[in-house]
Design a protein around this motif. Structure first.
Motif, PDB file in Angstrom:
ATOM      1  N   ALA A   5       0.949  -1.088   0.071  1.00  0.00           N
ATOM      2  CA  ALA A   5       0.342  -0.204   0.304  1.00  0.00           C
ATOM      3  C   ALA A   5       0.636   1.282   0.365  1.00  0.00           C
ATOM      4  CB  ALA A   5      -0.621  -0.247   0.937  1.00  0.00           C
ATOM      5  N   LEU A   6       1.734   0.971   0.515  1.00  0.00           N
ATOM      6  CA  LEU A   6       2.642   2.452   0.844  1.00  0.00           C
ATOM      7  C   LEU A   6       3.664   2.829  -0.506  1.00  0.00           C
ATOM      8  CD1 LEU A   6       4.172   1.985   3.639  1.00  0.00           C
ATOM      9  CD2 LEU A   6       2.910   3.445   3.837  1.00  0.00           C
ATOM     10  N   ASP A   7       3.923   1.684  -1.677  1.00  0.00           N
ATOM     11  CA  ASP A   7       4.591   1.537  -2.480  1.00  0.00           C
ATOM     12  C   ASP A   7       3.446   2.162  -3.964  1.00  0.00           C
ATOM     13  OD1 ASP A   7       6.364   1.561  -4.923  1.00  0.00           O
ATOM     14  OD2 ASP A   7       5.576  -0.498  -4.782  1.00  0.00           O
ATOM     15  N   ILE A   8       2.328   1.970  -3.767  1.00  0.00           N
ATOM     16  CA  ILE A   8       1.113   2.435  -4.056  1.00  0.00           C
ATOM     17  C   ILE A   8       0.609   4.401  -4.260  1.00  0.00           C
ATOM     18  CG2 ILE A   8      -1.504   2.474  -4.775  1.00  0.00           C
ATOM     19  CD1 ILE A   8      -0.901  -0.788  -4.597  1.00  0.00           C
ATOM     20  N   PHE A   9       0.867   4.112  -2.955  1.00  0.00           N
ATOM     21  CA  PHE A   9       0.993   5.505  -1.810  1.00  0.00           C
ATOM     22  C   PHE A   9       1.955   6.191  -2.479  1.00  0.00           C
ATOM     23  CE2 PHE A   9       2.961   8.216   0.680  1.00  0.00           C
ATOM     24  CZ  PHE A   9       1.501   9.433   0.818  1.00  0.00           C
ATOM     25  N   ARG A  10       2.816   6.001  -2.603  1.00  0.00           N
ATOM     26  CA  ARG A  10       4.492   6.887  -3.444  1.00  0.00           C
ATOM     27  C   ARG A  10       4.259   7.161  -4.951  1.00  0.00           C
ATOM     28  NH1 ARG A  10      10.618   3.637  -2.426  1.00  0.00           N
ATOM     29  NH2 ARG A  10       9.369   2.684  -3.025  1.00  0.00           N
ATOM     30  N   THR A  11       3.883   6.340  -5.266  1.00  0.00           N
ATOM     31  CA  THR A  11       3.873   5.919  -7.300  1.00  0.00           C
ATOM     32  C   THR A  11       2.949   7.365  -7.250  1.00  0.00           C
ATOM     33  OG1 THR A  11       4.672   3.659  -7.173  1.00  0.00           O
ATOM     34  CG2 THR A  11       4.160   4.520  -8.819  1.00  0.00           C
ATOM     35  N   VAL A  12       1.631   7.187  -6.992  1.00  0.00           N
ATOM     36  CA  VAL A  12       1.274   7.850  -7.067  1.00  0.00           C
ATOM     37  C   VAL A  12       1.444   8.994  -6.769  1.00  0.00           C
ATOM     38  CG1 VAL A  12      -1.622   9.062  -6.950  1.00  0.00           C
ATOM     39  CG2 VAL A  12      -1.001   6.735  -7.039  1.00  0.00           C
ATOM     40  N   ALA A  13       2.389   9.350  -6.079  1.00  0.00           N
ATOM     41  CA  ALA A  13       2.378  10.935  -5.233  1.00  0.00           C
ATOM     42  C   ALA A  13       3.272  11.319  -6.419  1.00  0.00           C
ATOM     43  CB  ALA A  13       2.817  11.003  -4.063  1.00  0.00           C
ATOM     44  N   ALA A  14       4.249  10.448  -6.464  1.00  0.00           N
ATOM     45  CA  ALA A  14       5.094  10.320  -7.447  1.00  0.00           C
ATOM     46  C   ALA A  14       5.016  11.083  -9.470  1.00  0.00           C
ATOM     47  CB  ALA A  14       6.426   9.421  -8.431  1.00  0.00           C
ATOM     48  N   GLU A  15       3.607  10.343  -9.574  1.00  0.00           N
ATOM     49  CA  GLU A  15       3.233  10.063 -10.704  1.00  0.00           C
ATOM     50  C   GLU A  15       2.643  11.832 -11.261  1.00  0.00           C
ATOM     51  OE1 GLU A  15       4.173   9.301 -13.421  1.00  0.00           O
ATOM     52  OE2 GLU A  15       5.818   8.493 -12.668  1.00  0.00           O
ATOM     53  N   GLY A  16       1.693  11.826  -9.590  1.00  0.00           N
ATOM     54  CA  GLY A  16       0.687  12.734  -9.993  1.00  0.00           C
ATOM     55  C   GLY A  16      -0.720  12.345 -10.028  1.00  0.00           C
ATOM     56  N   SER A  17      -1.025  11.119 -10.697  1.00  0.00           N
ATOM     57  CA  SER A  17      -2.034  10.320 -11.432  1.00  0.00           C
ATOM     58  C   SER A  17      -2.064   8.915 -10.863  1.00  0.00           C
ATOM     59  CB  SER A  17      -1.687  11.006 -12.963  1.00  0.00           C
ATOM     60  OG  SER A  17      -2.414   9.961 -13.324  1.00  0.00           O
ATOM     61  N   VAL A  18      -3.587   8.644 -11.120  1.00  0.00           N
ATOM     62  CA  VAL A  18      -3.764   7.628 -10.878  1.00  0.00           C
ATOM     63  C   VAL A  18      -3.619   6.682 -12.045  1.00  0.00           C
ATOM     64  CG1 VAL A  18      -5.453   5.612 -10.549  1.00  0.00           C
ATOM     65  CG2 VAL A  18      -5.191   7.503  -8.847  1.00  0.00           C
ATOM     66  N   THR A  19      -3.403   6.611 -13.053  1.00  0.00           N
ATOM     67  CA  THR A  19      -3.314   6.556 -14.512  1.00  0.00           C
ATOM     68  C   THR A  19      -2.267   5.888 -14.615  1.00  0.00           C
ATOM     69  OG1 THR A  19      -5.394   7.759 -15.414  1.00  0.00           O
ATOM     70  CG2 THR A  19      -3.847   6.896 -17.593  1.00  0.00           C
ATOM     71  N   ARG A  20      -1.504   7.097 -14.157  1.00  0.00           N
ATOM     72  CA  ARG A  20       0.298   6.665 -14.475  1.00  0.00           C
ATOM     73  C   ARG A  20       0.910   6.201 -14.003  1.00  0.00           C
ATOM     74  NH1 ARG A  20       0.076  12.616 -15.879  1.00  0.00           N
ATOM     75  NH2 ARG A  20       0.366  13.238 -14.216  1.00  0.00           N
ATOM     76  N   ALA A  21       0.403   5.859 -12.144  1.00  0.00           N
ATOM     77  CA  ALA A  21       0.494   5.566 -11.688  1.00  0.00           C
ATOM     78  C   ALA A  21       0.459   3.769 -11.569  1.00  0.00           C
ATOM     79  CB  ALA A  21       0.540   5.736 -10.147  1.00  0.00           C
ATOM     80  N   ALA A  22      -0.805   3.463 -12.357  1.00  0.00           N
ATOM     81  CA  ALA A  22      -1.210   2.104 -12.721  1.00  0.00           C
ATOM     82  C   ALA A  22      -0.433   1.292 -13.993  1.00  0.00           C
ATOM     83  CB  ALA A  22      -2.513   2.133 -13.013  1.00  0.00           C
ATOM     84  N   GLU A  23      -0.177   2.413 -14.676  1.00  0.00           N
ATOM     85  CA  GLU A  23       0.869   2.078 -16.114  1.00  0.00           C
ATOM     86  C   GLU A  23       2.104   1.612 -15.462  1.00  0.00           C
ATOM     87  OE1 GLU A  23       0.740   5.045 -18.564  1.00  0.00           O
ATOM     88  OE2 GLU A  23      -1.165   4.920 -19.292  1.00  0.00           O
TER      89      GLU A  23
END
Length: 282
Positions: A5-23
């Protein structure tokens, strides 16, 4: 608050977008959205401000991001510490742009050839920016220029890996330079604040009678183009100048010889970092 969960949170924060984080994570967007909402529900706070498809961290999200960076870095360090003879896993390396362009291609090729299981992530930036990210656990190691006279940091360890000749580059035909008063253009082209090379050039040019103007640029190609146009002087390592084809030779004045250091947090243990150190000095 598990590591996934923390890794997903960090990735969304870095990308600023759920779409880009999911990719980036190779997950379904719905899964990423669900995990973020579950984390917010567990903690009882909103972690993101949702502005259409853009995700911006709330003040609480910024606090959690600092802890998430440290927890995930420590977890990766623990995994690698259990297998000290098998360099593998993620290694987040920050580097000055000049070092990445002129010094890293051969060592990183050797590293990948010998240890293909190391997942190296490379980002570039000014020395001070990279050091701040290292202290915040956003990077595992950085390659930076440590200016002469800059006090050591007791929280960091380092080893010199390259020595650069830092040049003041001058328009073609500029008269020879012995000191700062001999520099005719009144503008210095350099990187953003936090760049050690810029700081050293500014200090060297400070005794000029006329105040120095600054032109902040984002690449050495742009710096050299402006110098070639005759409008300014620039600060460039000789190793980078050797990579750039120019229509005519530029003037050069040696400002200093300065080491590039590989820096990491004191106490940080990683077989991947040990492998990188070996590749850089071999």
């Amino acid at each position: 608050m598990d590591l996934t969960a923390l890794d997903i949170f960090r990735t969304v924060a870095a990308e600023g977008s759920v779409t880009r984080a999911a990719e980036r994570l190779q997950r379904a967007q719905s899964n990423v959205t669900t995990r973020v909402r579950q984390l917010e529900a567990e903690l009882g706070v909103a972690l993101f401000l949702r502005e259409g498809k853009r995700m911006a961290l709330t003040p609480e999200g910024l606090v959690l991001l600092d802890y998430a960076q440290r927890l995930l870095a420590l977890a990766e360090e623990a995994r690698q510490a259990l297998h000290p003879g098998q360099p593998a896993g993620r290694l987040r390396l920050g580097s000055m742009e000049s070092t990445a362009a002129s010094r890293l291609p051969a060592p990183l090729a050797r590293l990948h050839g010998q240890w293909p299981d190391i997942a190296l992530e490379l980002c570039t930036g000014a020395s001070q920016v990279l050091l701040d990210k290292l202290r915040a656990h956003a990077l595992d190691a950085v390659l930076v220029a440590w200016a002469p006279g800059q006090p050591p940091d007791a929280a960091l360890d380092s080893v010199p890996v390259f020595t650069e000749e830092l040049l003041l580059v001058l328009p073609a035909g500029h008269p020879p330079v012995q000191g700062p008063q001999d520099v005719q253009p009144g503008t210095l082209a350099a990187f953003e604040p936090g760049c050690t090379y810029r700081r050293m050039a500014e200090e060297w040019l400070a005794p000029r009678a006329q105040p120095l103007r600054l032109l902040e640029l984002g690449s050495y190609h742009a710096i050299l183009a402006c110098v070639a146009a005759g409008t300014c002087v620039g600060v460039v390592p000789r190793s980078v100048l050797a990579l750039a084809p120019l229509p005519q030779p530029l003037g050069q004045h040696l400002l200093a010889r300065i080491d590039t250091l590989l820096v990491w947090r004191r106490g940080y243990r990683s077989a991947a970092l040990d492998a990188l150190r070996q590749a850089l000095v071999s």
